[in-house]
Motif scaffolding. Structure first.
Motif, short mmCIF file in Angstrom:
data_model
loop_
_atom_site.label_atom_id
_atom_site.label_comp_id
_atom_site.label_asym_id
_atom_site.label_seq_id
_atom_site.Cartn_x
_atom_site.Cartn_y
_atom_site.Cartn_z
N ASP A 98 0.84 -1.21 0.00
CA ASP A 98 0.00 0.00 0.00
C ASP A 98 0.87 1.26 0.00
O ASP A 98 0.62 2.20 -0.76
CB ASP A 98 -0.92 0.00 1.21
N LEU A 99 1.89 1.28 0.84
CA LEU A 99 2.77 2.45 0.93
C LEU A 99 3.56 2.64 -0.37
O LEU A 99 3.79 3.78 -0.80
CB LEU A 99 3.73 2.30 2.11
N ALA A 100 3.97 1.55 -0.96
CA ALA A 100 4.69 1.64 -2.24
C ALA A 100 3.78 2.21 -3.32
O ALA A 100 4.21 3.01 -4.16
CB ALA A 100 5.22 0.27 -2.65
N GLY A 101 2.50 1.80 -3.30
CA GLY A 101 1.54 2.35 -4.25
C GLY A 101 1.37 3.86 -4.06
O GLY A 101 1.28 4.61 -5.04
N ASP A 102 1.31 4.28 -2.79
CA ASP A 102 1.21 5.71 -2.49
C ASP A 102 2.45 6.46 -3.00
O ASP A 102 2.35 7.56 -3.53
CB ASP A 102 1.06 5.93 -0.99
N ALA A 103 3.62 5.86 -2.80
CA ALA A 103 4.87 6.49 -3.24
C ALA A 103 4.89 6.63 -4.77
O ALA A 103 5.29 7.68 -5.30
CB ALA A 103 6.06 5.67 -2.78
N GLN A 104 4.47 5.58 -5.45
CA GLN A 104 4.43 5.63 -6.92
C GLN A 104 3.45 6.69 -7.40
O GLN A 104 3.75 7.48 -8.30
CB GLN A 104 4.05 4.27 -7.48
N GLU A 105 2.26 6.73 -6.78
CA GLU A 105 1.25 7.71 -7.16
C GLU A 105 1.76 9.13 -6.91
O GLU A 105 1.53 10.04 -7.72
CB GLU A 105 -0.03 7.46 -6.36
N SER A 106 2.45 9.33 -5.78
CA SER A 106 2.98 10.65 -5.46
C SER A 106 4.02 11.09 -6.49
O SER A 106 4.02 12.25 -6.93
CB SER A 106 3.62 10.62 -4.07
N ALA A 107 4.90 10.18 -6.88
CA ALA A 107 5.93 10.52 -7.86
C ALA A 107 5.32 10.83 -9.22
O ALA A 107 5.70 11.82 -9.88
CB ALA A 107 6.92 9.37 -7.98
N GLU A 108 4.36 10.01 -9.64
CA GLU A 108 3.72 10.23 -10.95
C GLU A 108 2.89 11.50 -10.95
O GLU A 108 2.87 12.25 -11.94
CB GLU A 108 2.86 9.02 -11.30
N SER A 109 2.22 11.77 -9.83
CA SER A 109 1.42 12.99 -9.73
C SER A 109 2.31 14.23 -9.77
O SER A 109 1.99 15.22 -10.44
CB SER A 109 0.62 12.97 -8.42
N ALA A 110 3.43 14.19 -9.06
CA ALA A 110 4.36 15.32 -9.06
C ALA A 110 4.93 15.56 -10.45
O ALA A 110 5.08 16.70 -10.88
CB ALA A 110 5.48 15.06 -8.07
N GLN A 111 5.21 14.47 -11.17
CA GLN A 111 5.76 14.62 -12.52
C GLN A 111 4.70 15.18 -13.47
O GLN A 111 5.01 16.05 -14.30
CB GLN A 111 6.27 13.27 -13.02
N GLN A 112 3.46 14.70 -13.33
CA GLN A 112 2.38 15.21 -14.17
C GLN A 112 2.13 16.69 -13.90
O GLN A 112 1.90 17.47 -14.82
CB GLN A 112 1.11 14.39 -13.94
N GLN A 113 2.15 17.07 -12.61
CA GLN A 113 1.95 18.46 -12.25
C GLN A 113 3.07 19.33 -12.82
O GLN A 113 2.82 20.43 -13.33
CB GLN A 113 1.92 18.61 -10.73
N SER A 114 4.29 18.81 -12.78
CA SER A 114 5.42 19.55 -13.35
C SER A 114 5.25 19.72 -14.85
O SER A 114 5.54 20.79 -15.41
CB SER A 114 6.72 18.82 -13.04
N GLN A 115 4.76 18.67 -15.50
CA GLN A 115 4.55 18.74 -16.94
C GLN A 115 3.45 19.73 -17.30
O GLN A 115 3.56 20.48 -18.27
CB GLN A 115 4.22 17.35 -17.50
N ARG A 116 2.37 19.74 -16.49
CA ARG A 116 1.29 20.69 -16.72
C ARG A 116 1.79 22.12 -16.54
O ARG A 116 1.46 23.01 -17.33
CB ARG A 116 0.12 20.41 -15.77
N THR A 117 2.59 22.33 -15.49
CA THR A 117 3.14 23.66 -15.25
C THR A 117 4.02 24.10 -16.41
O THR A 117 3.94 25.25 -16.87
CB THR A 117 3.95 23.67 -13.94
N SER A 118 4.84 23.18 -16.90
CA SER A 118 5.71 23.50 -18.02
C SER A 118 4.90 23.83 -19.27
O SER A 118 5.22 24.76 -20.02
CB SER A 118 6.65 22.32 -18.32
N THR A 119 3.81 23.07 -19.47
CA THR A 119 2.95 23.32 -20.63
C THR A 119 2.28 24.68 -20.53
O THR A 119 2.21 25.44 -21.52
CB THR A 119 1.88 22.21 -20.74
N LEU A 120 1.76 25.01 -19.33
CA LEU A 120 1.11 26.31 -19.14
C LEU A 120 2.10 27.45 -19.34
O LEU A 120 1.76 28.48 -19.94
CB LEU A 120 0.50 26.38 -17.74
#
Length: 260
Positions: A207-229
């Motif tokens: 469960d914790l590993a899943g949370d860690a993966q989700e956190s990393a992917e979410s942070a990367q997606q947010q960074s990509q959205r910010t870069s796009t904007l």
């Protein structure tokens, strides 16, 4: 020429001979069929081949030890033509088999059969390890040479699921980090997941590993959205500047036309 000089020449000659001969060859043990991982409670069946038997001694004992349980060692000897000479079985976690060059034994096969015991000493990195076979070249009352230690990673179904989740989370964090994303939160969660794994709490680790993966992917997606904007904003700004310049040019052109 005095005796001291002769002695020095003799020592030099011996040293030269040793260097020229190179290091002594060793008994070779291959473990081509040994598995990298073994499931707790399963039966392991692996065969080791021992060759170059008399590079060190003409008489010695091949000794083996294992952490498996309910063990049977089957030792089969062959001559130079690969014809079988003898076959002996030993029960237990250790065995010793005498070898003699005069017996024409040129190769030995050791078949190991045993059960992977229950496991409690879990570790994600480095992974837990069990000794399948530890072979030694031994002389009675004399030297012992380590030949081969064959190991594998024990696992259960739940530990393997947790390890896979940890591997996926680690990869996601690495990808995000390579992209320049702050992965502090994801790394903290991964550390907690590894601690849970090492304690044998595999469900929590997964469960914790899943949370860690989700956190990393979410942070990367947010960074990509910010870069796009930011990129869109930059394009809009450039277009606005160009429009302003165009308007200024047209306005001034009309003024020049009227004056002309």
């Amino acid at each position: 020429m005095n005796s001291s000089h002769y002695s020095k020449l003799a020592i030099a000659a011996v040293l030269l001979a040793v260097v020229a001969a190179g290091p002594a060859a060793a008994v070779s043990v291959s473990d081509a069929t040994a598995p990298d991982s073994v499931e707790v409670g399963s039966t392991v069946d692996v065969t080791y081949t021992v060759e170059d038997l008399y590079t060190n001694y003409n008489e010695w004992s091949l000794e083996g030890a294992t952490e498996l349980e309910s063990v049977t060692w089957t030792v089969t000897t062959y001559d130079l033509s690969d014809s079988q000479l003898d076959k002996q079985q030993y029960n237990g976690q250790e065995f010793s088999h005498a070898l003699d060059k005069e017996g024409d034994v040129a190769m030995v096969e050791v078949r190991l059969q045993g059960t992977v015991p229950e496991w409690s000493n879990w570790s994600y990195d480095p992974a837990q390890s069990i000794t399948l076979a530890d072979f030694t070249e031994s002389q009675t009352g004399g030297a012992e040479n380590d030949l081969l230690t064959s190991t594998a990673r024990p696992y259960t179904e739940s530990s393997q699921s947790a390890r896979t989740a940890l591997d996926d989370a680690t990869a996601a964090i690495q990808d995000a980090e390579d992209a320049g994303v702050d992965v502090t939160e994801a790394t903290d969660r991964l550390d907690n997941a590894q601690s849970a794994f090492n304690s044998g709490n595999f469900e929590n680790a997964q469960d914790l590993a899943g949370d860690a993966q989700e956190s990393a992917e979410s942070a990367q997606q947010q960074s990509q959205r910010t870069s796009t904007l930011l990129m869109i904003g930059g394009v809009v700004l450039v277009l606005a500047i160009l429009a302003g310049v165009g308007y200024w040019y047209l306005s001034n052109r009309e003024t020049y036309d009227k004056l002309g």
